[in-house]
Design an enzyme around this catalytic site. Structure first.
Site, PDB file in Angstrom:
ATOM      1  N   LYS A  76       0.846  -1.212   0.000  1.00 31.46           N
ATOM      2  CA  LYS A  76       0.000   0.000   0.000  1.00 31.46           C
ATOM      3  C   LYS A  76       0.879   1.260   0.000  1.00 31.46           C
ATOM      4  CE  LYS A  76      -2.080  -1.162   3.902  1.00 31.46           C
ATOM      5  NZ  LYS A  76      -1.333  -2.411   4.226  1.00 31.46           N
TER       6      LYS A  76
ATOM      7  N   ARG B 202      11.955  -4.924   4.827  1.00 33.78           N
ATOM      8  CA  ARG B 202      11.559  -3.549   4.472  1.00 33.78           C
ATOM      9  C   ARG B 202      12.443  -2.481   5.134  1.00 33.78           C
ATOM     10  NH1 ARG B 202       5.572  -1.811   5.404  1.00 33.78           N
ATOM     11  NH2 ARG B 202       5.925  -2.877   7.377  1.00 33.78           N
TER      12      ARG B 202
ATOM     13  N   ARG C  52      -9.970   0.554   8.710  1.00 33.62           N
ATOM     14  CA  ARG C  52      -9.452  -0.778   9.030  1.00 33.62           C
ATOM     15  C   ARG C  52     -10.480  -1.608   9.782  1.00 33.62           C
ATOM     16  NH1 ARG C  52      -3.603   0.361   8.932  1.00 33.62           N
ATOM     17  NH2 ARG C  52      -2.477  -1.542   9.401  1.00 33.62           N
TER      18      ARG C  52
END
Ligand code: AP5
Length: 214
Positions: A13, A128, A89
């Site tokens: 995202k 990441r 969410r």
């Protein structure tokens, strides 16, 4: 144009939001980034959010709704649109968002769900790192900067890793996604706004697919 990017932790995202900012001049509104900033500055929101985020749990709806409402209200009038990254969410957050949009006279044009299997997500998250200057997202396994140690997007040579990207927290974040966030897929399907894409394709192919949708 206003869009929602939906998907599990590590689906891409944030990666695709940066592309959409540059390509469509939309503004990324990431509740995760806003909450991390609040924690780092020790603001009252940050004090509440810290333990939830460290445990991989959702921050209470009323706190997050306050944060995103302020961010939407603060958008300059000339903004081409926004990307909601990490919000809503829960179904309750989605219902509050619907009310907020009515109040300010705006619409969501598309909800894009980026689908990736859990085992792939764990590997992505463990590799990441992000640019400390502009937030561009990189990966030890899947996307290194083109010039070693230099951000492709802004040229910064400073990078950071997230404290919630450890294996225990990631597992909890995935459980939370399946239990609390996945029901939003049906919520937006019923509204006729949902577009699902295969987030396991290479980053450039995911971009192309989003382009086709938009
Ligand atoms: P948040 O910051 O929103 O995290 P998240 O949803 O868990 O999503 P991530 O940022 O981990 O993943 P991403 O999909 O952006 O993936 P990325 O592009 O980085 O939330 C953090 C916490 O804040 C939550 O746990 C919660 O506590 C709280 N919070 C936030 N919003 C909330 C809300 N609304 N309500 C309540 N609490 C809230 O990509 C991941 C990696 O994969 C990168 O290294 C990237 O380079 C790589 N990658 C991306 N795409 C690909 C691809 N196609 N192929 C290969 N590698 C790829």
């Amino acid at each position: 144009m206003n869009i929602i990017l939906l998907g599990p932790p590590g689906a891409g995202k944030g990666t695709q939001s940066k592309y959409l900012e540059d390509h469509f001049k939309l503004k990324q509104l990431s509740t995760g980034d806003m909450l991390r900033h609040a924690v780092a500055t020790g603001s009252p929101v940050g004090v509440v959010a810290k333990s939830y985020m460290e445990g991989g749990k959702l921050v209470p709806d009323d706190v997050v709704v306050g944060v995103i409402s302020e961010a939407i209200d603060a958008l300059p009038k000339e903004t081409a649109g926004f990307i909601l990254d990490g919000f809503p969410r829960t179904v309750q957050q989605a219902e509050v968002l619907d009310q907020l949009l009515v109040r300010i006279g705006k619409n969501i044009d598309a909800v894009i769900v980026v689908d990736v299997k859990d085992d792939v997500l764990v590997k992505r998250i463990s590799g990441r790192f992000t640019c400390a200057g502009c937030g561009e997202v990189f990966n030890d396994f899947f996307r290194l900067p083109q010039a070693e140690g230099v951000c492709d997007r802004c040229g910064s040579s400073s990078f950071k890793r997230r404290s919630d990207d450890n294996s225990d927290t990631v597992r909890e974040r995935l459980v939370v996604y399946h239990q609390q966030t996945k029901p939003l897929i049906d919520y937006y399907k019923v509204k006729g706004k949902l577009h699902a894409i295969d987030g396991e394709l290479p980053i450039e192919d995911v971009k192309r697919r989003i382009n086709e949708i938009l």
